[in-house]
Scaffold this motif. Structure first.
Motif, PDB file in Angstrom:
ATOM      1  N   GLU A  56      29.581   8.053  16.214  1.00 34.19           N
ATOM      2  CA  GLU A  56      29.518   8.808  17.465  1.00 34.19           C
ATOM      3  C   GLU A  56      30.518   9.963  17.447  1.00 34.19           C
ATOM      4  O   GLU A  56      30.213  11.077  17.897  1.00 34.19           O
ATOM      5  N   LEU A  57      31.706   9.727  16.928  1.00 31.53           N
ATOM      6  CA  LEU A  57      32.696  10.798  16.841  1.00 31.53           C
ATOM      7  C   LEU A  57      32.235  11.895  15.886  1.00 31.53           C
ATOM      8  O   LEU A  57      32.428  13.092  16.148  1.00 31.53           O
ATOM      9  N   GLU A  79      30.077  17.326  15.025  1.00 33.07           N
ATOM     10  CA  GLU A  79      28.998  18.167  14.490  1.00 33.07           C
ATOM     11  C   GLU A  79      28.353  18.988  15.595  1.00 33.07           C
ATOM     12  O   GLU A  79      28.009  20.166  15.400  1.00 33.07           O
ATOM     13  N   HIS A  80      28.178  18.372  16.756  1.00 35.11           N
ATOM     14  CA  HIS A  80      27.589  19.092  17.891  1.00 35.11           C
ATOM     15  C   HIS A  80      28.485  20.240  18.335  1.00 35.11           C
ATOM     16  O   HIS A  80      27.997  21.285  18.787  1.00 35.11           O
ATOM     17  N   GLU A  81      29.790  20.063  18.191  1.00 37.57           N
ATOM     18  CA  GLU A  81      30.743  21.106  18.587  1.00 37.57           C
ATOM     19  C   GLU A  81      31.064  22.072  17.443  1.00 37.57           C
ATOM     20  O   GLU A  81      32.035  22.824  17.522  1.00 37.57           O
ATOM     21  N   LYS A  82      30.255  22.015  16.376  1.00 40.55           N
ATOM     22  CA  LYS A  82      30.409  22.918  15.220  1.00 40.55           C
ATOM     23  C   LYS A  82      31.728  22.694  14.488  1.00 40.55           C
ATOM     24  O   LYS A  82      32.250  23.607  13.842  1.00 40.55           O
ATOM     25  N   LEU A 142      32.368  15.914   8.782  1.00 40.93           N
ATOM     26  CA  LEU A 142      32.222  15.463   7.406  1.00 40.93           C
ATOM     27  C   LEU A 142      33.247  14.389   7.065  1.00 40.93           C
ATOM     28  O   LEU A 142      32.929  13.385   6.406  1.00 40.93           O
ATOM     29  N   ALA A 143      34.474  14.576   7.522  1.00 44.96           N
ATOM     30  CA  ALA A 143      35.518  13.577   7.267  1.00 44.96           C
ATOM     31  C   ALA A 143      35.181  12.243   7.944  1.00 44.96           C
ATOM     32  O   ALA A 143      35.411  11.166   7.373  1.00 44.96           O
ATOM     33  N   ARG A 144      34.633  12.305   9.153  1.00 44.29           N
ATOM     34  CA  ARG A 144      34.254  11.084   9.862  1.00 44.29           C
ATOM     35  C   ARG A 144      33.132  10.356   9.119  1.00 44.29           C
ATOM     36  O   ARG A 144      33.172   9.132   8.942  1.00 44.29           O
ATOM     37  N   TYR A 145      32.115  11.092   8.695  1.00 43.74           N
ATOM     38  CA  TYR A 145      31.003  10.471   7.979  1.00 43.74           C
ATOM     39  C   TYR A 145      31.491   9.817   6.684  1.00 43.74           C
ATOM     40  O   TYR A 145      31.074   8.709   6.337  1.00 43.74           O
ATOM     41  N   LYS A 146      32.368  10.488   5.973  1.00 49.83           N
ATOM     42  CA  LYS A 146      32.887   9.930   4.726  1.00 49.83           C
ATOM     43  C   LYS A 146      33.745   8.695   4.988  1.00 49.83           C
ATOM     44  O   LYS A 146      33.710   7.719   4.224  1.00 49.83           O
TER      45      LYS A 146
END
Length: 259
Positions: free
Chosen positions: A191-192, A197-200, A206-210
């Motif tokens: 969610e974060l 990503e929504h806020e560009k 990318l760091a959160r996804y990783k």
């Protein structure tokens, strides 16, 4: 003729209890302390009766609260997903029953979880301020229940974001990540990342996804996170040698057009 008065030694009286058996000494002690023993027995019996009565009352309250909780859960779950008016009535019925549990049976386990369900029902009605208040009441009274507490903080964060308060929403989400025994960290990370990503804020996303992939490789959000990493990750620069080969070939073809 003079007579000498003989004084009886006090030690003789002290030796009398030693001449008695254990059972006789117990009876002697009981006789000497009869009133205190009777008072103690009466008090002990009264305490046992009182504790038993409290247990019976608490058990009855737990059962009555569970019955109301069942009715409230049924109203919450049986709401229509098509008929908005009926769904609103069901949600309001559930909220009323949960509030009744809190008012009438505040010391029961059902009352402790009622605030969480009230928050969910209010969030369904887009009453985010009411949902935030209910979730906060649960957190204040939750005690040590990390699994459910992490879920409540996630719902609290979502309600803050829905009401437009990004800072408090992020704070609530971050609280989940700092709790060692929560089970929904992967969902909160996802969610974060979506929010970034929504806020560009692609680098942060990318760091959160990783982080999600590193810490929760078996998460149901892992496949989507993998896809988002491929999309957001910048392309890898080609080696200089690989770039120079086509240029050398072009120069050679230009120098030898016929050959």
């Amino acid at each position: 003729m003079t007579y000498k008065i003989r004084h009886i030694s006090k030690q003789v009286g002290a030796e009398v209890p030693q001449l008695l058996s254990r059972s006789e000494r117990m009876w002697l002690f009981a006789e000497l302390h009869r009133r205190a023993l009777i008072t103690g027995i009466v008090v002990a019996i009264a305490v046992v009766i009182l504790l038993g009565a409290l247990y019976v009352v608490q058990y009855q309250q737990e059962q009555e609260a569970l019955a109301l909780e069942h009715q409230a859960a049924q109203a919450y779950l049986d709401r229509s997903l098509v008929d908005v008016d009926t769904a609103t009535e069901k949600l309001q019925e559930a909220i009323t029953l949960y509030r009744r549990i809190i008012q009438e049976f505040p010391r029961t386990a059902s009352a402790r979880s009622a605030w969480y369900m009230i928050g969910n029902a209010l969030a369904e009605q887009d009453d985010h301020a009411g949902a935030i208040e209910a979730y906060q009441r649960f957190i204040d009274q939750a005690g040590n229940s990390p699994a459910l507490l992490g879920l409540v903080y996630q719902r609290l964060g979502a309600s803050h974001l829905a009401s437009g308060d990004r800072e408090k929403g992020i704070t609530a989400y971050t609280q989940v990540l700092q709790m060692p025994q929560t089970l929904n960290k992967d969902q909160v990370l996802f969610e974060l990342a979506k929010l970034d990503e929504h806020e560009k804020r692609n680098d942060e996303a990318l760091a959160r996804y990783k982080q999600l992939l590193d810490e929760h490789p078996n998460s149901p959000y892992a496949s989507e996170a993998t896809l988002r990493v491929k999309i957001l990750e910048p392309p890898v620069d080609e080696p200089e040698a690989a770039k120079e080969e086509p240029e050398q070939q072009e120069r050679q073809e230009g120098e030898n057009p016929g050959g």
